[in-house]
Design a protein around this motif. Structure first.
Motif, PDB file in Angstrom:
ATOM      1  N   GLY A  81      -3.078   7.480  -1.111  1.00 49.29           N
ATOM      2  CA  GLY A  81      -1.961   7.247  -0.213  1.00 49.29           C
ATOM      3  C   GLY A  81      -1.640   5.787   0.025  1.00 49.29           C
ATOM      4  O   GLY A  81      -1.120   5.413   1.077  1.00 49.29           O
ATOM      5  N   VAL A  82      -1.936   4.949  -0.967  1.00 49.50           N
ATOM      6  CA  VAL A  82      -1.655   3.518  -0.884  1.00 49.50           C
ATOM      7  C   VAL A  82      -0.369   3.237  -1.668  1.00 49.50           C
ATOM      8  O   VAL A  82       0.063   4.062  -2.483  1.00 49.50           O
ATOM      9  CB  VAL A  82      -2.853   2.714  -1.452  1.00 49.50           C
ATOM     10  CG1 VAL A  82      -2.601   1.211  -1.382  1.00 49.50           C
ATOM     11  CG2 VAL A  82      -4.117   3.066  -0.681  1.00 49.50           C
ATOM     12  N   ASP A  83       0.260   2.076  -1.433  1.00 50.05           N
ATOM     13  CA  ASP A  83       1.494   1.698  -2.115  1.00 50.05           C
ATOM     14  C   ASP A  83       1.449   2.123  -3.579  1.00 50.05           C
ATOM     15  O   ASP A  83       0.670   1.608  -4.385  1.00 50.05           O
ATOM     16  CB  ASP A  83       1.692   0.186  -2.015  1.00 50.05           C
ATOM     17  CG  ASP A  83       3.029  -0.276  -2.575  1.00 50.05           C
ATOM     18  OD1 ASP A  83       3.251  -0.108  -3.784  1.00 50.05           O
ATOM     19  OD2 ASP A  83       3.852  -0.810  -1.813  1.00 50.05           O
ATOM     20  N   ALA A  84       2.310   3.053  -3.944  1.00 49.69           N
ATOM     21  CA  ALA A  84       2.190   3.727  -5.239  1.00 49.69           C
ATOM     22  C   ALA A  84       2.531   2.833  -6.428  1.00 49.69           C
ATOM     23  O   ALA A  84       1.958   3.002  -7.505  1.00 49.69           O
ATOM     24  CB  ALA A  84       3.080   4.969  -5.251  1.00 49.69           C
ATOM     25  N   HIS A  85       3.451   1.890  -6.265  1.00 51.10           N
ATOM     26  CA  HIS A  85       3.875   1.069  -7.392  1.00 51.10           C
ATOM     27  C   HIS A  85       2.939  -0.113  -7.628  1.00 51.10           C
ATOM     28  O   HIS A  85       2.594  -0.421  -8.762  1.00 51.10           O
ATOM     29  CB  HIS A  85       5.290   0.540  -7.168  1.00 51.10           C
ATOM     30  CG  HIS A  85       6.328   1.607  -7.155  1.00 51.10           C
ATOM     31  ND1 HIS A  85       7.575   1.434  -6.593  1.00 51.10           N
ATOM     32  CD2 HIS A  85       6.322   2.883  -7.635  1.00 51.10           C
ATOM     33  CE1 HIS A  85       8.291   2.534  -6.725  1.00 51.10           C
ATOM     34  NE2 HIS A  85       7.549   3.436  -7.341  1.00 51.10           N
ATOM     35  N   GLY A  86       2.582  -0.811  -6.563  1.00 49.69           N
ATOM     36  CA  GLY A  86       1.692  -1.959  -6.702  1.00 49.69           C
ATOM     37  C   GLY A  86       2.355  -3.194  -7.263  1.00 49.69           C
ATOM     38  O   GLY A  86       1.682  -4.072  -7.811  1.00 49.69           O
ATOM     39  N   TYR A  87       3.677  -3.323  -7.115  1.00 45.93           N
ATOM     40  CA  TYR A  87       4.367  -4.488  -7.666  1.00 45.93           C
ATOM     41  C   TYR A  87       4.180  -5.746  -6.817  1.00 45.93           C
ATOM     42  O   TYR A  87       4.203  -6.855  -7.337  1.00 45.93           O
ATOM     43  CB  TYR A  87       5.867  -4.210  -7.787  1.00 45.93           C
ATOM     44  CG  TYR A  87       6.233  -3.060  -8.691  1.00 45.93           C
ATOM     45  CD1 TYR A  87       5.477  -2.757  -9.823  1.00 45.93           C
ATOM     46  CD2 TYR A  87       7.348  -2.262  -8.413  1.00 45.93           C
ATOM     47  CE1 TYR A  87       5.820  -1.701 -10.650  1.00 45.93           C
ATOM     48  CE2 TYR A  87       7.703  -1.209  -9.236  1.00 45.93           C
ATOM     49  CZ  TYR A  87       6.931  -0.924 -10.342  1.00 45.93           C
ATOM     50  OH  TYR A  87       7.281   0.126 -11.158  1.00 45.93           O
ATOM     51  N   TYR A  88       4.003  -5.574  -5.519  1.00 51.01           N
ATOM     52  CA  TYR A  88       3.999  -6.737  -4.617  1.00 51.01           C
ATOM     53  C   TYR A  88       2.603  -7.320  -4.414  1.00 51.01           C
ATOM     54  O   TYR A  88       2.299  -8.424  -4.862  1.00 51.01           O
ATOM     55  CB  TYR A  88       4.609  -6.331  -3.279  1.00 51.01           C
ATOM     56  CG  TYR A  88       4.659  -7.435  -2.234  1.00 51.01           C
ATOM     57  CD1 TYR A  88       5.263  -8.652  -2.521  1.00 51.01           C
ATOM     58  CD2 TYR A  88       4.127  -7.253  -0.964  1.00 51.01           C
ATOM     59  CE1 TYR A  88       5.334  -9.660  -1.576  1.00 51.01           C
ATOM     60  CE2 TYR A  88       4.196  -8.251  -0.007  1.00 51.01           C
ATOM     61  CZ  TYR A  88       4.791  -9.451  -0.313  1.00 51.01           C
ATOM     62  OH  TYR A  88       4.858 -10.440   0.623  1.00 51.01           O
ATOM     63  N   THR A  89       1.747  -6.578  -3.773  1.00 46.03           N
ATOM     64  CA  THR A  89       0.455  -7.118  -3.379  1.00 46.03           C
ATOM     65  C   THR A  89      -0.548  -7.224  -4.523  1.00 46.03           C
ATOM     66  O   THR A  89      -1.214  -8.263  -4.661  1.00 46.03           O
ATOM     67  CB  THR A  89      -0.143  -6.267  -2.237  1.00 46.03           C
ATOM     68  OG1 THR A  89       0.819  -6.160  -1.187  1.00 46.03           O
ATOM     69  CG2 THR A  89      -1.416  -6.877  -1.697  1.00 46.03           C
ATOM     70  N   ALA A 100       6.589  -0.029  -1.836  1.00 46.74           N
ATOM     71  CA  ALA A 100       7.150   1.194  -2.420  1.00 46.74           C
ATOM     72  C   ALA A 100       7.521   2.216  -1.357  1.00 46.74           C
ATOM     73  O   ALA A 100       8.583   2.848  -1.431  1.00 46.74           O
ATOM     74  CB  ALA A 100       6.160   1.807  -3.412  1.00 46.74           C
ATOM     75  N   SER A 101       6.676   2.397  -0.366  1.00 47.42           N
ATOM     76  CA  SER A 101       6.942   3.428   0.636  1.00 47.42           C
ATOM     77  C   SER A 101       8.153   3.076   1.483  1.00 47.42           C
ATOM     78  O   SER A 101       8.989   3.940   1.775  1.00 47.42           O
ATOM     79  CB  SER A 101       5.710   3.639   1.525  1.00 47.42           C
ATOM     80  OG  SER A 101       5.328   2.433   2.155  1.00 47.42           O
ATOM     81  N   PRO A 106      -3.037   5.074 -10.390  1.00 41.33           N
ATOM     82  CA  PRO A 106      -3.648   6.392 -10.141  1.00 41.33           C
ATOM     83  C   PRO A 106      -4.506   6.421  -8.883  1.00 41.33           C
ATOM     84  O   PRO A 106      -4.464   7.402  -8.130  1.00 41.33           O
ATOM     85  CB  PRO A 106      -4.494   6.635 -11.392  1.00 41.33           C
ATOM     86  CG  PRO A 106      -3.922   5.743 -12.435  1.00 41.33           C
ATOM     87  CD  PRO A 106      -3.438   4.541 -11.705  1.00 41.33           C
ATOM     88  N   GLN A 107      -5.262   5.348  -8.629  1.00 36.73           N
ATOM     89  CA  GLN A 107      -6.091   5.298  -7.434  1.00 36.73           C
ATOM     90  C   GLN A 107      -5.230   5.177  -6.179  1.00 36.73           C
ATOM     91  O   GLN A 107      -5.536   5.786  -5.153  1.00 36.73           O
ATOM     92  CB  GLN A 107      -7.060   4.113  -7.513  1.00 36.73           C
ATOM     93  CG  GLN A 107      -8.061   4.214  -8.652  1.00 36.73           C
ATOM     94  CD  GLN A 107      -9.065   3.080  -8.624  1.00 36.73           C
ATOM     95  OE1 GLN A 107      -9.721   2.846  -7.609  1.00 36.73           O
ATOM     96  NE2 GLN A 107      -9.206   2.375  -9.735  1.00 36.73           N
ATOM     97  N   LYS A 132      -3.987  -2.325   2.657  1.00 33.39           N
ATOM     98  CA  LYS A 132      -4.672  -1.302   1.859  1.00 33.39           C
ATOM     99  C   LYS A 132      -4.495  -1.566   0.368  1.00 33.39           C
ATOM    100  O   LYS A 132      -5.431  -1.392  -0.419  1.00 33.39           O
ATOM    101  CB  LYS A 132      -4.144   0.081   2.224  1.00 33.39           C
ATOM    102  CG  LYS A 132      -4.586   0.571   3.603  1.00 33.39           C
ATOM    103  CD  LYS A 132      -4.003   1.954   3.902  1.00 33.39           C
ATOM    104  CE  LYS A 132      -4.478   2.458   5.267  1.00 33.39           C
ATOM    105  NZ  LYS A 132      -3.907   3.794   5.576  1.00 33.39           N
ATOM    106  N   ALA A 133      -3.289  -1.982  -0.022  1.00 35.43           N
ATOM    107  CA  ALA A 133      -3.050  -2.288  -1.434  1.00 35.43           C
ATOM    108  C   ALA A 133      -3.883  -3.492  -1.870  1.00 35.43           C
ATOM    109  O   ALA A 133      -4.438  -3.511  -2.977  1.00 35.43           O
ATOM    110  CB  ALA A 133      -1.566  -2.553  -1.667  1.00 35.43           C
ATOM    111  N   ALA A 134      -3.976  -4.492  -0.999  1.00 37.23           N
ATOM    112  CA  ALA A 134      -4.776  -5.675  -1.327  1.00 37.23           C
ATOM    113  C   ALA A 134      -6.248  -5.324  -1.455  1.00 37.23           C
ATOM    114  O   ALA A 134      -6.934  -5.766  -2.386  1.00 37.23           O
ATOM    115  CB  ALA A 134      -4.576  -6.754  -0.263  1.00 37.23           C
TER     116      ALA A 134
END
Length: 421
Positions: A314-322, A269-270, A308-309, A52-54
């Motif tokens: 409900g997607v990985d809140a930080h976004g550091y990895y993907t 993050a989750s 914000p999106q 989902k993050a990707a």
């Protein structure tokens, strides 16, 4: 194409049951057909968090590139299906993408989900732009394969090299190691690399086993490892397994000198927020984290759009990895299409092999095998975590970088202590 499809996203409903297209910027009138990019992307099942993050990141890139006028004056359209994290669904998805949807370019995601896509793409001579997949081309040796993760030319070993180099700096040096992972493509590749590293450093392997992918009770696995009394424990696991193994180790009070390895999920993050302080002293790998933010300042602009999106959906809140490496994958494709003046697959492959790409995660140059020409995996140790919650992971001190030396922010702490520290 109907007007109501322009600029909106359509939810996926089951394998091949729904298609999402992210196409043109609504304020622009296009004089050319779109460049279609197709992918199978897990939106459900065990790999959905990263998928989902990707996907969200790819959609952000499409919006960015179309707002700039597209590529070569053509809008970009993203065509994707949910593979449900199931490798068995992948071949027919890519067959449909290529034979029915007639996509121009393909992207794959994840080791277990890329392997079944490769024969379909290879048969049709397509460039495969691959993300988050370990040592795929060691098997296929396909000259049109490119991997945007920083594993480097020896993928199996690179994901474990930092773990073992850090471990061998202990005093006294460790003598034994346990190796464990799921009976699945990624885990087997990760553990195979660790096996090579153990031999290289003269470590005795006292436990070397796999567990079935559906395993949910990891108590017996941890008890078996504990019986072997290893100094080091190297694990190759996917997110649900990672969580189960860490929880079992904490519940059983298992504290070897070093615990971790190729654990997918410790970057999410989750999962981080859920495990919280149970991650203290665990050593895993990273691609990007707050401790290196100043080294890659362009990532911040992506995260400003992404976060914000992600929180709203409900997607990985930080976004550091993907997200950083997903976005850079799309940047490579964009630069290659511009550089060759189109989507001819042979020209694209030759251009990608010959070029250095400027991306938000730094310069990327591919070697002959389609991997980065040098590795840049980060080995990190979690520190100072209290209770649960995601916010504490935004602090650079939460993940101390141990390897490589040019990114190091601290030294290894060992042996593994209790969760509450």
């Amino acid at each position: 194409m109907t007007q109501d499809l322009i600029g909106r996203r359509t939810a996926i409903a089951g394998v091949l049951g729904g298609i999402a297209t992210t196409t043109v910027h609504p304020r622009l009138a296009w004089a050319a057909d779109p460049i279609k990019i197709g992918c199978s992307m897990p939106q459900s099942g065990g790999l959905a968090a990263n998928g989902k993050a990707a996907l969200l990141t790819m959609q952000i890139w499409v919006e960015d590139v179309n707002a700039r006028g597209g590529i070569l004056g053509r809008p970009v359209q993203l065509v994707f299906y949910d593979d449900q994290s199931n490798p068995a669904n992948v071949p027919r998805i890519y067959t449909k993408l290529l034979d029915v949807d007639k996509v121009d370019l393909v992207v794959t995601n994840g080791t277990n989900l890329t392997v079944p896509a490769m024969p379909v793409a290879m048969e049709r001579g397509k460039v495969v732009m691959c993300m988050f997949s370990l040592a795929i081309n060691e098997k296929f040796k396909y000259p049109r394969f490119f991997q945007t993760m920083p594993y480097g030319p020896d993928g199996k070993a690179s994901i474990s090299a930092g773990f073992f180099e850090v471990a061998m700096a202990m005093n006294p040096k460790p003598a034994t190691v346990a190796l464990v992972g799921a009976d699945a493509e990624f885990s087997k590749n990760a553990v195979a690399g660790a096996r090579e590293q153990a031999k290289k450093h003269g470590l005795k392997v006292v436990y070397d086993r796999t567990y079935p992918p559906p395993t949910v009770d990891f108590g017996p696995v941890i008890r078996g490892i504990a019986t072997a009394n290893p100094d080091l424990v190297y694990i190759g696991s996917y997110p649900l397994d990672t969580s189960g193994l860490i929880r079992a180790a904490r519940e059983l009070g298992f504290r070897p000198k070093l615990f971790g390895g190729g654990m997918v999920g410790t970057q999410s993050a989750s999962l981080k927020g859920d495990l919280g302080e149970m991650l203290n002293d665990v050593v895993s790998y990273e691609l990007y984290c707050p401790a290196v933010a100043d080294r890659f300042p362009d990532v911040a602009s992506l995260l400003k759009k992404y976060q914000p999106q992600a929180q709203a959906n409900g997607v990985d809140a930080h976004g550091y990895y993907t997200p950083p490496f997903t976005y850079c994958t799309m940047e490579v494709l964009e630069q290659a299409v511009k550089g060759t003046g189109g989507v001819d697959q042979e020209k694209l492959a030759n251009f990608i092999h010959a070029s250095t790409f400027k991306t938000i995660v730094g310069d990327i140059k591919f070697g002959a095998d389609g991997e980065w020409d040098h590795p840049r995996m980060l080995t990190v140790q979690f520190r100072g975590l209290k209770g649960q919650g995601m916010d504490q992971f935004t602090k650079p001190s939460a993940e101390v970088i141990l390897h490589p030396a040019e990114f190091r922010t601290g030294e290894l702490r060992y042996p593994m202590g209790g969760a509450s520290q």
